[in-house]
Design a protein around this motif. Structure first.
Motif, mmCIF file in Angstrom:
data_model
loop_
_atom_site.group_PDB
_atom_site.id
_atom_site.type_symbol
_atom_site.label_atom_id
_atom_site.label_comp_id
_atom_site.label_asym_id
_atom_site.label_seq_id
_atom_site.Cartn_x
_atom_site.Cartn_y
_atom_site.Cartn_z
ATOM 1 N N GLY A 1 -5.822 -17.839 27.480
ATOM 2 C CA GLY A 1 -6.162 -17.523 26.084
ATOM 3 C C GLY A 1 -7.460 -18.188 25.656
ATOM 4 O O GLY A 1 -8.260 -17.606 24.914
ATOM 5 N N GLN A 2 -7.671 -19.417 26.127
ATOM 6 C CA GLN A 2 -8.895 -20.140 25.792
ATOM 7 C C GLN A 2 -10.126 -19.438 26.359
ATOM 8 O O GLN A 2 -11.141 -19.290 25.679
ATOM 9 N N ILE A 3 -10.000 -18.984 27.618
ATOM 10 C CA ILE A 3 -11.122 -18.288 28.262
ATOM 11 C C ILE A 3 -11.410 -16.963 27.558
ATOM 12 O O ILE A 3 -12.560 -16.599 27.320
ATOM 13 N N ARG A 4 -10.334 -16.230 27.219
ATOM 14 C CA ARG A 4 -10.514 -14.956 26.511
ATOM 15 C C ARG A 4 -11.253 -15.184 25.185
ATOM 16 O O ARG A 4 -12.148 -14.426 24.812
ATOM 17 N N SER A 5 -10.806 -16.227 24.478
ATOM 18 C CA SER A 5 -11.427 -16.543 23.184
ATOM 19 C C SER A 5 -12.914 -16.876 23.356
ATOM 20 O O SER A 5 -13.764 -16.411 22.591
ATOM 21 N N LEU A 6 -13.203 -17.681 24.374
ATOM 22 C CA LEU A 6 -14.603 -18.053 24.645
ATOM 23 C C LEU A 6 -15.431 -16.830 25.032
ATOM 24 O O LEU A 6 -16.579 -16.677 24.588
ATOM 25 N N TYR A 7 -14.839 -15.965 25.860
ATOM 26 C CA TYR A 7 -15.587 -14.798 26.306
ATOM 27 C C TYR A 7 -15.873 -13.838 25.141
ATOM 28 O O TYR A 7 -16.965 -13.286 25.023
ATOM 29 N N ALA B 1 -3.402 -14.239 36.334
ATOM 30 C CA ALA B 1 -2.657 -15.215 37.146
ATOM 31 C C ALA B 1 -2.749 -16.630 36.587
ATOM 32 O O ALA B 1 -2.049 -17.532 37.062
ATOM 33 N N ALA B 2 -3.577 -16.832 35.560
ATOM 34 C CA ALA B 2 -3.815 -18.182 35.032
ATOM 35 C C ALA B 2 -2.741 -18.599 34.041
ATOM 36 O O ALA B 2 -1.948 -17.776 33.558
ATOM 37 N N ASP B 3 -2.716 -19.904 33.777
ATOM 38 C CA ASP B 3 -1.831 -20.453 32.744
ATOM 39 C C ASP B 3 -2.150 -19.741 31.425
ATOM 40 O O ASP B 3 -3.327 -19.589 31.063
ATOM 41 N N PRO B 4 -1.145 -19.301 30.678
ATOM 42 C CA PRO B 4 -1.378 -18.553 29.443
ATOM 43 C C PRO B 4 -2.294 -19.263 28.448
ATOM 44 O O PRO B 4 -3.151 -18.629 27.824
ATOM 45 N N ASN C 1 -11.804 -17.640 41.757
ATOM 46 C CA ASN C 1 -10.536 -17.808 41.036
ATOM 47 C C ASN C 1 -10.350 -19.263 40.577
ATOM 48 O O ASN C 1 -9.235 -19.780 40.500
ATOM 49 N N ASP C 2 -11.485 -19.916 40.254
ATOM 50 C CA ASP C 2 -11.481 -21.293 39.756
ATOM 51 C C ASP C 2 -11.374 -21.238 38.230
ATOM 52 O O ASP C 2 -12.381 -21.190 37.525
ATOM 53 N N VAL C 3 -10.148 -21.244 37.730
ATOM 54 C CA VAL C 3 -9.902 -21.052 36.298
ATOM 55 C C VAL C 3 -10.530 -22.157 35.467
ATOM 56 O O VAL C 3 -11.229 -21.892 34.477
ATOM 57 N N LYS C 4 -10.279 -23.400 35.835
ATOM 58 C CA LYS C 4 -10.820 -24.525 35.055
ATOM 59 C C LYS C 4 -12.356 -24.544 35.116
ATOM 60 O O LYS C 4 -13.034 -24.786 34.113
#
Length: 272
Positions: A50-56, A43-46, A223-226
């Motif tokens: 993508g940044q979170i996926r990369s970090l994870y 549901a997050a901004d792409p 669901n706090d994306v930032k």
């Protein structure tokens, strides 16, 4: 041991094992948290997703690297300690066979010449006792016997001195070699002190990263994306430091290996 006591012991052992297992999995998402994580990213901004996926993904890779370094450190440390133990035993035995042989030769020489020395002492005592008698013939005979023994006494003393000198030289040589090798091994102490300091830094960071990871999982649930992105970035930053520190520990353990090899090379070929 009855079944009740045996069962109680098993429970205690399992309870003791839980904290260790939990600690090992502390920085992994539980199935529930992973489900919330996937929903949040969907549901997050792409760009942010993508940044979170990369970090994870980097986080998982850093976890893997840290575990690999731990294994390498433990393996190398074990080899170093075993080699050190064997080397220290070997150092104590340097030239012991040679020293024992030379010591035995010196003792045997002193024992062998004891009767000769006793005879020479006896002759001199007889000469002193015969002197007041003013018996020229007796005195002459005793003098002749003493003179004939004296040359043998000189040879005996020279033989003993030679053997004792050989023993002394061998002892000094062995002591010098042992001192040299132990001096080399003493170089390990400051390296171990650095390892202790690096491990202390790792432990400190690991303690501080746990609450940050907890903040990340809580942000995921909310669901706090930032918030999740910021928390995960902090976790990754600290994990990088941990990996770097663990690499330093491995490098220092390798330095200890080098020092041990240097010390081994200083052992005389005949003593290996």
């Amino acid at each position: 041991m009855n079944k009740a006591i045996a069962g109680l012991l098993i429970v205690i052992m399992l309870a003791a094992a839980v904290p260790a297992a939990a600690a090992a999995a502390a920085l992994e998402l539980t199935p529930t948290a992973k489900s919330a994580y996937d929903k949040m990213l969907a549901a997050a901004d792409p760009a942010l997703s993508g940044q979170i996926r990369s970090l994870y993904n980097e986080h998982l890779d850093l976890q893997r690297q840290a575990a690999e370094r731990d294994n390498r450190i433990q393996s190398l440390h074990k080899v170093n300690e075993e080699t050190l133990t064997a080397l220290r035993k070997q150092i104590k035995l340097i030239d012991t066979d040679k020293l024992n042989r030379l010591d035995q030769q010196a003792k045997q020489a002193r024992e062998r010449y004891k009767p000769l020395f006793a005879l020479y002492t006896s002759l001199n005592q007889q000469i002193a006792a015969a002197k007041p008698l003013k018996n020229k013939e007796l005195n002459a005979v005793l003098r002749m016997q003493a003179d004939s023994v004296q040359s043998a006494i000189q040879l005996a003393r020279a033989d003993i001195r030679l053997k004792e000198a050989a023993l002394k030289t061998a002892k000094e040589s062995a002591a010098k070699t042992i001192k040299l090798i132990r001096g080399t091994l003493a170089e390990i102490d400051p390296v171990k002190a650095r390892i202790k300091a690096e491990k202390s830094s790792v432990s400190s960071i690991q303690k501080s990263v746990s609450p940050v990871w907890k903040g990340f999982t809580q942000a995921v649930k909310k669901n706090d994306v930032k918030g999740a992105c910021n928390m995960l970035a902090s976790v990754v930053s600290q994990s990088r430091q941990i990996v770097v520190l663990k690499q330093r520990v491995h490098t220092l353990e390798s330095k200890i290996s080098e020092i041990i090899n240097k010390a081994k090379a200083q052992i005389p070929p005949h003593a290996k």
